[in-house]
Scaffold this motif. Structure first.
Motif, PDB file in Angstrom:
ATOM      1  N   GLU A  55     -25.374   0.440  35.435  1.00 49.48           N
ATOM      2  CA  GLU A  55     -24.675   0.794  36.685  1.00 49.48           C
ATOM      3  C   GLU A  55     -23.205   0.389  36.648  1.00 49.48           C
ATOM      4  O   GLU A  55     -22.390   0.888  37.430  1.00 49.48           O
ATOM      5  CB  GLU A  55     -25.369   0.158  37.895  1.00 49.48           C
ATOM      6  CG  GLU A  55     -25.446  -1.345  37.882  1.00 49.48           C
ATOM      7  CD  GLU A  55     -26.686  -1.902  37.188  1.00 49.48           C
ATOM      8  OE1 GLU A  55     -26.975  -3.093  37.406  1.00 49.48           O
ATOM      9  OE2 GLU A  55     -27.350  -1.153  36.422  1.00 49.48           O
TER      10      GLU A  55
ATOM     11  N   ARG B  42     -20.320   2.950  36.708  1.00 55.52           N
ATOM     12  CA  ARG B  42     -19.761   3.540  37.926  1.00 55.52           C
ATOM     13  C   ARG B  42     -18.354   3.015  38.211  1.00 55.52           C
ATOM     14  O   ARG B  42     -17.585   3.664  38.914  1.00 55.52           O
ATOM     15  CB  ARG B  42     -20.685   3.258  39.114  1.00 55.52           C
ATOM     16  CG  ARG B  42     -21.952   4.094  39.082  1.00 55.52           C
ATOM     17  CD  ARG B  42     -22.807   3.907  40.297  1.00 55.52           C
ATOM     18  NE  ARG B  42     -23.794   4.986  40.397  1.00 55.52           N
ATOM     19  CZ  ARG B  42     -24.808   4.992  41.262  1.00 55.52           C
ATOM     20  NH1 ARG B  42     -24.968   3.977  42.099  1.00 55.52           N
ATOM     21  NH2 ARG B  42     -25.640   6.013  41.288  1.00 55.52           N
TER      22      ARG B  42
ATOM     23  N   GLU C 235     -35.448   7.318  32.436  1.00 58.86           N
ATOM     24  CA  GLU C 235     -34.581   8.224  33.184  1.00 58.86           C
ATOM     25  C   GLU C 235     -33.718   7.483  34.193  1.00 58.86           C
ATOM     26  O   GLU C 235     -32.557   7.837  34.405  1.00 58.86           O
ATOM     27  CB  GLU C 235     -35.413   9.286  33.887  1.00 58.86           C
ATOM     28  CG  GLU C 235     -34.582  10.380  34.518  1.00 58.86           C
ATOM     29  CD  GLU C 235     -35.424  11.549  34.980  1.00 58.86           C
ATOM     30  OE1 GLU C 235     -34.834  12.591  35.337  1.00 58.86           O
ATOM     31  OE2 GLU C 235     -36.679  11.434  34.984  1.00 58.86           O
ATOM     32  N   GLU C 236     -34.256   6.414  34.780  1.00 60.86           N
ATOM     33  CA  GLU C 236     -33.482   5.687  35.787  1.00 60.86           C
ATOM     34  C   GLU C 236     -32.262   4.985  35.196  1.00 60.86           C
ATOM     35  O   GLU C 236     -31.310   4.671  35.925  1.00 60.86           O
ATOM     36  CB  GLU C 236     -34.362   4.679  36.545  1.00 60.86           C
ATOM     37  CG  GLU C 236     -35.021   3.609  35.695  1.00 60.86           C
ATOM     38  CD  GLU C 236     -36.439   4.000  35.264  1.00 60.86           C
ATOM     39  OE1 GLU C 236     -37.229   3.066  35.014  1.00 60.86           O
ATOM     40  OE2 GLU C 236     -36.734   5.217  35.171  1.00 60.86           O
TER      41      GLU C 236
ATOM     42  N   VAL D 161     -29.539   7.987  34.137  1.00 62.05           N
ATOM     43  CA  VAL D 161     -28.807   8.542  35.283  1.00 62.05           C
ATOM     44  C   VAL D 161     -27.358   8.077  35.286  1.00 62.05           C
ATOM     45  O   VAL D 161     -26.436   8.855  35.567  1.00 62.05           O
ATOM     46  CB  VAL D 161     -29.504   8.165  36.602  1.00 62.05           C
ATOM     47  CG1 VAL D 161     -28.582   8.365  37.800  1.00 62.05           C
ATOM     48  CG2 VAL D 161     -30.770   8.977  36.785  1.00 62.05           C
ATOM     49  N   TYR D 162     -27.135   6.819  34.940  1.00 64.01           N
ATOM     50  CA  TYR D 162     -25.781   6.259  34.980  1.00 64.01           C
ATOM     51  C   TYR D 162     -24.904   6.842  33.871  1.00 64.01           C
ATOM     52  O   TYR D 162     -23.711   7.078  34.076  1.00 64.01           O
ATOM     53  CB  TYR D 162     -25.826   4.734  34.876  1.00 64.01           C
ATOM     54  CG  TYR D 162     -26.545   4.085  36.033  1.00 64.01           C
ATOM     55  CD1 TYR D 162     -25.993   4.101  37.315  1.00 64.01           C
ATOM     56  CD2 TYR D 162     -27.778   3.467  35.865  1.00 64.01           C
ATOM     57  CE1 TYR D 162     -26.649   3.506  38.382  1.00 64.01           C
ATOM     58  CE2 TYR D 162     -28.447   2.866  36.923  1.00 64.01           C
ATOM     59  CZ  TYR D 162     -27.882   2.898  38.173  1.00 64.01           C
ATOM     60  OH  TYR D 162     -28.525   2.326  39.238  1.00 64.01           O
TER      61      TYR D 162
ATOM     62  N   ASP E  70     -25.408   9.839  32.475  1.00 65.50           N
ATOM     63  CA  ASP E  70     -25.213  11.237  32.862  1.00 65.50           C
ATOM     64  C   ASP E  70     -24.120  11.357  33.927  1.00 65.50           C
ATOM     65  O   ASP E  70     -23.238  12.221  33.829  1.00 65.50           O
ATOM     66  CB  ASP E  70     -26.528  11.799  33.387  1.00 65.50           C
ATOM     67  CG  ASP E  70     -26.466  13.290  33.640  1.00 65.50           C
ATOM     68  OD1 ASP E  70     -26.064  14.032  32.730  1.00 65.50           O
ATOM     69  OD2 ASP E  70     -26.814  13.723  34.758  1.00 65.50           O
ATOM     70  N   GLU E  71     -24.172  10.471  34.886  1.00 68.00           N
ATOM     71  CA  GLU E  71     -23.172  10.460  35.962  1.00 68.00           C
ATOM     72  C   GLU E  71     -21.778  10.232  35.398  1.00 68.00           C
ATOM     73  O   GLU E  71     -20.813  10.899  35.789  1.00 68.00           O
ATOM     74  CB  GLU E  71     -23.544   9.349  36.944  1.00 68.00           C
ATOM     75  CG  GLU E  71     -22.752   9.283  38.218  1.00 68.00           C
ATOM     76  CD  GLU E  71     -23.245   8.140  39.089  1.00 68.00           C
ATOM     77  OE1 GLU E  71     -22.771   6.989  38.899  1.00 68.00           O
ATOM     78  OE2 GLU E  71     -24.108   8.364  39.934  1.00 68.00           O
ATOM     79  N   TYR E  72     -21.676   9.296  34.452  1.00 66.74           N
ATOM     80  CA  TYR E  72     -20.376   9.010  33.853  1.00 66.74           C
ATOM     81  C   TYR E  72     -19.863  10.223  33.070  1.00 66.74           C
ATOM     82  O   TYR E  72     -18.694  10.605  33.206  1.00 66.74           O
ATOM     83  CB  TYR E  72     -20.440   7.786  32.935  1.00 66.74           C
ATOM     84  CG  TYR E  72     -19.066   7.418  32.421  1.00 66.74           C
ATOM     85  CD1 TYR E  72     -18.245   6.572  33.154  1.00 66.74           C
ATOM     86  CD2 TYR E  72     -18.566   7.969  31.248  1.00 66.74           C
ATOM     87  CE1 TYR E  72     -16.954   6.275  32.722  1.00 66.74           C
ATOM     88  CE2 TYR E  72     -17.284   7.690  30.805  1.00 66.74           C
ATOM     89  CZ  TYR E  72     -16.481   6.841  31.545  1.00 66.74           C
ATOM     90  OH  TYR E  72     -15.195   6.574  31.126  1.00 66.74           O
TER      91      TYR E  72
ATOM     92  N   LYS F  62     -20.480  13.309  33.472  1.00 67.37           N
ATOM     93  CA  LYS F  62     -20.106  14.395  34.382  1.00 67.37           C
ATOM     94  C   LYS F  62     -18.809  14.104  35.140  1.00 67.37           C
ATOM     95  O   LYS F  62     -18.188  15.024  35.687  1.00 67.37           O
ATOM     96  CB  LYS F  62     -21.230  14.652  35.387  1.00 67.37           C
ATOM     97  CG  LYS F  62     -22.443  15.329  34.774  1.00 67.37           C
ATOM     98  CD  LYS F  62     -23.570  15.466  35.785  1.00 67.37           C
ATOM     99  CE  LYS F  62     -24.764  16.202  35.188  1.00 67.37           C
ATOM    100  NZ  LYS F  62     -25.917  16.229  36.123  1.00 67.37           N
ATOM    101  N   SER F  63     -18.397  12.847  35.150  1.00 68.27           N
ATOM    102  CA  SER F  63     -17.202  12.450  35.907  1.00 68.27           C
ATOM    103  C   SER F  63     -15.913  12.936  35.254  1.00 68.27           C
ATOM    104  O   SER F  63     -14.870  13.006  35.903  1.00 68.27           O
ATOM    105  CB  SER F  63     -17.143  10.922  36.043  1.00 68.27           C
ATOM    106  OG  SER F  63     -16.761  10.317  34.803  1.00 68.27           O
TER     107      SER F  63
ATOM    108  N   TRP G 121     -31.575  14.865  25.525  1.00 65.34           N
ATOM    109  CA  TRP G 121     -30.632  13.765  25.314  1.00 65.34           C
ATOM    110  C   TRP G 121     -30.422  13.466  23.838  1.00 65.34           C
ATOM    111  O   TRP G 121     -29.461  12.774  23.472  1.00 65.34           O
ATOM    112  CB  TRP G 121     -31.105  12.512  26.061  1.00 65.34           C
ATOM    113  CG  TRP G 121     -30.680  12.541  27.491  1.00 65.34           C
ATOM    114  CD1 TRP G 121     -31.357  13.088  28.544  1.00 65.34           C
ATOM    115  CD2 TRP G 121     -29.459  12.042  28.028  1.00 65.34           C
ATOM    116  NE1 TRP G 121     -30.634  12.948  29.712  1.00 65.34           N
ATOM    117  CE2 TRP G 121     -29.464  12.307  29.414  1.00 65.34           C
ATOM    118  CE3 TRP G 121     -28.355  11.389  27.473  1.00 65.34           C
ATOM    119  CZ2 TRP G 121     -28.406  11.935  30.255  1.00 65.34           C
ATOM    120  CZ3 TRP G 121     -27.314  11.008  28.304  1.00 65.34           C
ATOM    121  CH2 TRP G 121     -27.345  11.289  29.674  1.00 65.34           C
TER     122      TRP G 121
END
Length: 258
Positions: A50, A53, A69-70, A73-74, A76-78, A80-81, A106
């Motif tokens: 996390e 972020r 997967e949990e 998520v972090y 993937d989020e990064y 996409k940023s 992945w």
């Protein structure tokens, strides 16, 4: 900066914290290092992701992880940023989910993030020239004035056995910075390969990737300079006008141990 380490073999969980401490001490960059837990062989757990972020730059040194997967998520989020991303060596094959797994896509993380082949082996035949080999590195003449290459010797030697990425990688649009020539390869048909490049990935992020990363490579001053310069470039900062001197990164190669 957030460093993410977990690579089985190359001691990224030992080299990257030393690099991070030097960046904090000498270059005023705040860093955080997160690692596979409880050790480098823990393929399914990297607590603390996390932190991505809050990252302005994420640096990955991973090999064949199967994160839940949990945690993914972090990452993937990064990605996409569109914020900058850097990778070392085995991050081209950072994940290794079994065929048919819900997260199998992945396995091509390296292609998505860095423009590398999409995982080890496969149709791209991503491999190397043998554990008895080493690599001579040289600056690509057309890239000689790139800020990342400031102060980097035109030629230097590293312990990493040369990874094959050609002919289809790095991805179109990448700027090759360094080429490698295998020394004592296990093939008579060894081909020189790009070992460091920049790229803009599909999310629009500034990318630096290198297939170098053997722990002994981190003792090579030109490699140290390359990495520090690349970090500044990725962050949109001018490369340091004054080199603070060779870092003491003395981590032995251990191979894959339990």
């Amino acid at each position: 900066m957030v460093f993410v380490a977990g690579d089985h073999e190359y001691s990224g969980e030992s080299t990257l914290p030393i690099l991070a401490a030097e960046l904090e001490k000498n270059y005023g960059i705040r860093t955080k290092v997160i690692k596979a837990y409880p050790n480098q062989n823990s393929e399914e757990n990297i607590p603390g992701l996390e932190a991505l972020r809050e990252a302005d730059l994420a640096v990955f040194f991973l090999r064949w992880r199967r994160l839940p997967e949990e945690q993914l998520v972090y990452i993937d989020e990064y990605l996409k940023s569109g914020k900058p991303v850097m990778g070392f060596r085995t991050s081209s094959h950072a994940f290794n989910y079994p065929k048919g797994h819900a997260l199998e896509a992945w396995n091509a993380f390296g292609e998505r993030a860095f423009g590398t082949p999409p995982g080890w082996g496969g149709a791209a035949r991503h491999t190397h020239y043998g554990h008895e080999s080493t690599t001579d590195v040289r600056i690509v003449p057309e890239a000689a004035k790139h800020p990342i290459l400031t102060g980097v010797n035109p030629e230097f030697h590293v312990s990493s056995w040369l990874y094959t990425v050609l002919p289809d990688f790095p991805k179109k649009g990448a700027e090759w910075l360094l080429m490698g020539k295998s020394v004592n390869p296990n093939s008579k048909n060894a081909v020189d390969q790009p070992v460091a490049w920049t790229w803009t990935n599909p999310a629009g992020a500034r990318v630096f990737f290198t297939t170098i990363g053997h722990p002994e490579d981190f003792q090579v001053e030109s490699f140290q300079r390359l990495v520090v310069n690349a970090i500044h470039w990725e962050l949109g900062k001018p490369v340091p006008k004054t080199w603070k001197g060779k870092m003491d990164i003395n981590v032995p190669y251990r191979g894959i141990v339990n």
